[in-house]
Write a protein that holds these residues in place. Structure first.
Motif, PDB file in Angstrom:
ATOM      1  N   ARG A   1       0.891  -1.487   0.139  1.00  0.00           N
ATOM      2  CA  ARG A   1       0.000   0.014   0.006  1.00  0.00           C
ATOM      3  C   ARG A   1       0.895   1.365  -0.006  1.00  0.00           C
ATOM      4  NH1 ARG A   1      -2.627  -3.145   3.703  1.00  0.00           N
ATOM      5  NH2 ARG A   1      -2.115  -1.704   5.465  1.00  0.00           N
ATOM      6  N   ALA A   2       1.977   1.165   0.826  1.00  0.00           N
ATOM      7  CA  ALA A   2       3.021   2.084   0.893  1.00  0.00           C
ATOM      8  C   ALA A   2       3.455   2.450  -0.648  1.00  0.00           C
ATOM      9  CB  ALA A   2       4.029   1.975   1.485  1.00  0.00           C
ATOM     10  N   TRP A   3       3.863   1.567  -1.537  1.00  0.00           N
ATOM     11  CA  TRP A   3       4.358   1.645  -2.798  1.00  0.00           C
ATOM     12  C   TRP A   3       3.313   2.310  -3.822  1.00  0.00           C
ATOM     13  CZ3 TRP A   3       5.518  -4.139  -4.795  1.00  0.00           C
ATOM     14  CH2 TRP A   3       6.513  -4.492  -4.195  1.00  0.00           C
ATOM     15  N   ALA A   4       2.028   2.024  -3.651  1.00  0.00           N
ATOM     16  CA  ALA A   4       0.794   2.363  -4.300  1.00  0.00           C
ATOM     17  C   ALA A   4       0.810   3.909  -4.140  1.00  0.00           C
ATOM     18  CB  ALA A   4      -0.409   1.797  -4.134  1.00  0.00           C
ATOM     19  N   HIS A   5       0.572   4.226  -2.773  1.00  0.00           N
ATOM     20  CA  HIS A   5       0.528   5.917  -2.282  1.00  0.00           C
ATOM     21  C   HIS A   5       2.034   6.559  -2.920  1.00  0.00           C
ATOM     22  CE1 HIS A   5      -1.147   9.006  -0.088  1.00  0.00           C
ATOM     23  NE2 HIS A   5       0.183   8.959   0.330  1.00  0.00           N
ATOM     24  N   ALA A   6       2.966   6.032  -2.660  1.00  0.00           N
ATOM     25  CA  ALA A   6       4.047   6.500  -3.468  1.00  0.00           C
ATOM     26  C   ALA A   6       4.061   6.775  -4.947  1.00  0.00           C
ATOM     27  CB  ALA A   6       5.499   5.799  -2.832  1.00  0.00           C
ATOM     28  N   ASP A   7       3.660   5.956  -5.363  1.00  0.00           N
ATOM     29  CA  ASP A   7       3.965   5.599  -7.015  1.00  0.00           C
ATOM     30  C   ASP A   7       2.868   6.770  -7.354  1.00  0.00           C
ATOM     31  OD1 ASP A   7       5.723   4.111  -6.883  1.00  0.00           O
ATOM     32  OD2 ASP A   7       4.277   2.166  -7.702  1.00  0.00           O
ATOM     33  N   ALA A   8       1.434   6.968  -6.544  1.00  0.00           N
ATOM     34  CA  ALA A   8       0.706   7.716  -6.776  1.00  0.00           C
ATOM     35  C   ALA A   8       1.098   9.538  -6.713  1.00  0.00           C
ATOM     36  CB  ALA A   8      -0.625   7.761  -5.968  1.00  0.00           C
ATOM     37  N   THR A   9       1.843   9.515  -6.012  1.00  0.00           N
ATOM     38  CA  THR A   9       2.434  10.888  -5.406  1.00  0.00           C
ATOM     39  C   THR A   9       3.412  11.203  -6.499  1.00  0.00           C
ATOM     40  OG1 THR A   9       2.584  10.615  -2.969  1.00  0.00           O
ATOM     41  CG2 THR A   9       3.897  12.243  -4.076  1.00  0.00           C
ATOM     42  N   ILE A  10       4.293  10.461  -7.053  1.00  0.00           N
ATOM     43  CA  ILE A  10       5.302  10.493  -8.296  1.00  0.00           C
ATOM     44  C   ILE A  10       4.591  10.665  -9.482  1.00  0.00           C
ATOM     45  CG2 ILE A  10       7.006   9.361  -9.601  1.00  0.00           C
ATOM     46  CD1 ILE A  10       7.917   7.580  -6.989  1.00  0.00           C
ATOM     47  N   ASP A  11       3.275  10.001  -9.517  1.00  0.00           N
ATOM     48  CA  ASP A  11       2.597  10.236 -10.912  1.00  0.00           C
ATOM     49  C   ASP A  11       1.909  11.592 -10.909  1.00  0.00           C
ATOM     50  OD1 ASP A  11       3.291   7.766 -11.927  1.00  0.00           O
ATOM     51  OD2 ASP A  11       1.412   6.843 -11.293  1.00  0.00           O
ATOM     52  N   ALA A  12       1.289  12.156  -9.747  1.00  0.00           N
ATOM     53  CA  ALA A  12       0.729  13.187  -9.427  1.00  0.00           C
ATOM     54  C   ALA A  12       1.515  14.701  -9.699  1.00  0.00           C
ATOM     55  CB  ALA A  12       0.016  13.434  -8.406  1.00  0.00           C
TER      56      ALA A  12
END
Length: 197
Positions: free
Chosen positions: A101-112
């Protein structure tokens, strides 16, 4: 020449470190993933727990994107190093799922956000707490690779499994006898150098 995509490059190296860290848990019993292997208590599941908190902090909270994940081991009143080991009540599944879940959240930050977005690291001193997303991603990637290296050594000491993943050991081929001979040669070289010093 191939065009470069900096975000894709950063995410590729970060994901490789994430995958390597989790692979070190595969096939091991609960005791083995938790047992302290060094005088400072380094253990496999604790490294994963720590990495989850690092990602949620640097690639979430720092950029005003809190995950909402409760991380009580990071509260001000907890004991030092509480993020570096899993309690008996914190299951492997819980820690691994938290990390994913941390990966998904971090990846969403990188994408956004653009890589030059400036965030504030809450645990850094005032006036020295600003960081760009680009810097934060590199910092998290370096930290994760460092801990994957720790995990690689721990796992090798347990059962001889080494490398980035099961299909990529990144070491020369050699059987048990070859490695024994190689290690003995290194030991002799070290002793010889020690005598000459």
């Amino acid at each position: 020449m191939t065009a470069s995509d900096p975000k894709a490059d950063l995410r590729c190296y970060l994901q490789a470190a994430r995958d390597a860290l989790l692979w070190k848990l595969d096939g091991l019993a609960e005791y083995d993933i938790r047992r302290p292997f060094t005088p400072t208590g380094t253990n496999l599941l604790g490294l994963v727990k720590h990495a989850a908190g690092v990602e949620l902090g640097y690639l979430g909270d720092t950029f005003g994107r809190p995950s909402g994940e409760p991380l009580p081991w990071l509260d001000d009143d907890t004991e030092p190093n509480a993020d570096m080991w899993a309690t008996a009540d914190e299951s492997r599944a819980y820690i691994v799922d938290l990390y994913r879940r941390a990966w998904a959240h971090a990846d969403a930050t990188i994408d956004a956000l653009p890589l030059d977005t400036v965030g504030r690291v809450p645990w850094w001193p005032d006036g020295k707490d600003e960081v760009t997303l680009h810097h934060a991603v590199i910092r998290v990637t370096a930290d994760t690779h460092r801990h994957a290296g720790h995990a690689d050594i721990l796992r090798e000491l347990m059962d001889g499994a080494v490398g980035m993943n099961q299909g990529n050991t990144s070491i020369p081929p050699g059987g048990e006898k070859w490695w024994e001979t190689y290690r003995d040669r290194l030991e002799r070289a070290a002793r010889e150098a020690g005598r000459d010093a």
